[in-house]
Write an enzyme that holds these catalytic residues in place. Sequence first.
Site, short mmCIF file in Angstrom:
data_model
loop_
_atom_site.label_atom_id
_atom_site.label_comp_id
_atom_site.label_asym_id
_atom_site.label_seq_id
_atom_site.Cartn_x
_atom_site.Cartn_y
_atom_site.Cartn_z
N CYS A 82 -4.39 -1.83 -1.86
CA CYS A 82 -4.52 -0.42 -2.22
C CYS A 82 -5.51 -0.32 -3.37
O CYS A 82 -5.29 -0.92 -4.43
CB CYS A 82 -3.15 0.11 -2.64
N ASN A 83 -6.61 0.39 -3.15
CA ASN A 83 -7.63 0.53 -4.19
C ASN A 83 -7.12 1.34 -5.38
O ASN A 83 -7.45 1.06 -6.52
CB ASN A 83 -8.86 1.23 -3.63
N HIS A 96 -7.25 2.64 3.60
CA HIS A 96 -7.02 3.44 4.82
C HIS A 96 -8.31 3.65 5.61
O HIS A 96 -8.28 3.84 6.83
CB HIS A 96 -6.49 4.84 4.45
N CYS A 151 -11.07 2.68 -0.12
CA CYS A 151 -9.66 2.96 0.13
C CYS A 151 -9.30 2.16 1.37
O CYS A 151 -10.05 2.20 2.36
CB CYS A 151 -9.43 4.44 0.36
N ASP A 178 0.87 -1.17 0.00
CA ASP A 178 0.00 0.00 0.00
C ASP A 178 0.91 1.23 0.00
O ASP A 178 2.13 1.10 0.13
CB ASP A 178 -0.90 -0.01 1.26
N SER A 179 0.30 2.40 -0.08
CA SER A 179 1.10 3.63 0.02
C SER A 179 1.58 3.85 1.45
O SER A 179 2.59 4.51 1.68
CB SER A 179 0.28 4.83 -0.43
N GLU A 196 -2.69 9.29 8.11
CA GLU A 196 -1.23 9.15 8.19
C GLU A 196 -0.64 10.13 9.21
O GLU A 196 0.44 9.90 9.74
CB GLU A 196 -0.59 9.35 6.80
N1 LIG Z 1 -4.81 3.02 0.71
C1 LIG Z 1 -4.71 3.29 -0.68
C2 LIG Z 1 -3.91 4.52 -1.04
C3 LIG Z 1 -4.41 5.81 -0.54
C4 LIG Z 1 -3.49 6.97 -0.88
O1 LIG Z 1 -2.28 6.86 -0.71
O2 LIG Z 1 -4.02 8.00 -1.35
C5 LIG Z 1 -6.00 3.08 -1.40
O3 LIG Z 1 -6.71 2.16 -1.05
O4 LIG Z 1 -6.35 3.73 -2.35
#
Ligand SMILES: N[C@H](CCC(=O)O)C(=O)O
Length: 285
Positions: free
Chosen positions: A77-78, A188, A186, A14-15, A154
């Site tokens: 990560c979506n 997160h 997402c 993921d990010s 974050e």
């Molecule tokens: N958690 C990730 C990345 C979110 C991000 O870094 O903007 C997602 O599901 O999209």
Amino acid sequence: MTTDKKAQRIAVFDSGVGGLTVLRELYRQLPNESILYFGDTARLPYGTRTQSEILQFVREIILWAMDQDVKMIVMACNTSSALALETVQSEFNVPILGVILPGAKAAVRKGQRIGVIATPATVTSNAYRQAIEEMNSQVQVWQVSCPEFVPLIEENRIHDPYTYEVAREYLAPLLDQRIDTLIYGCTHYPHLAPVVRSILPATVRIVDPAVHLVKAMTQELELLGLRNPYPPKPTRFCVSGCPQQFASLSVQWLGFTPTVEATELGAIETSETTHLSLGEGRRGS
Ligand SMILES: N[C@H](CCC(=O)O)C(=O)O
């Protein structure tokens, strides 16, 4: 190199800390599997990046992960799943799973009026809308882009009153449409569950695609004969940014302080042919 493929790790990336919501499900549903977790924290958020940036990051992560001796790669990560999954699935000879399809399938089973909250890039891609409409054209879908959520998570501001305010604003158009189901589009966002749940009526069902992604992983591992029959190795955590920052933020969700390695990904050139030849080169290794 591990000789028994079944004992190899599964790479989950993921990010940042979003993928921990997938890791949590992995610990619950597939406790025997050994995991390599990568957070691209030096380059988050992904949700405001272009498709070509995401594709480049994802290719770099996959090349690196393949060098770490993994048997499967999971995009927790979506944004990456929406923008890069199909391309990299055709480029690399390793099973790669994304989060969108399992999430969309689960939502279609539950609701008729579906709201999706996601990053700007995921919303613009329309990946959820398309996946849902292909499964059932009668279902209605509303998507809301939530650019402030990932930075707030974050920065560990989940319980900040400002976060509640922002969440109320993002969810208002979905409440106006009287959605019956909400997808966390997402990885997160499940970290914001107490906030989101406090705003939505109890009748609205929430779909966390991570739960369904891990079910899909279980099926895929069975199909490929790759379930790990041995005791798992401890999870390896790697990040491209600051290891201490990731460790201190993650402890609230992991329940332990992880040992986190700083990792530098080999930057790859941006021309399409270079990417493809790099991918091909690793395929046979
Ligand atoms: N958690 C990730 C990345 C979110 C991000 O870094 O903007 C997602 O599901 O999209």
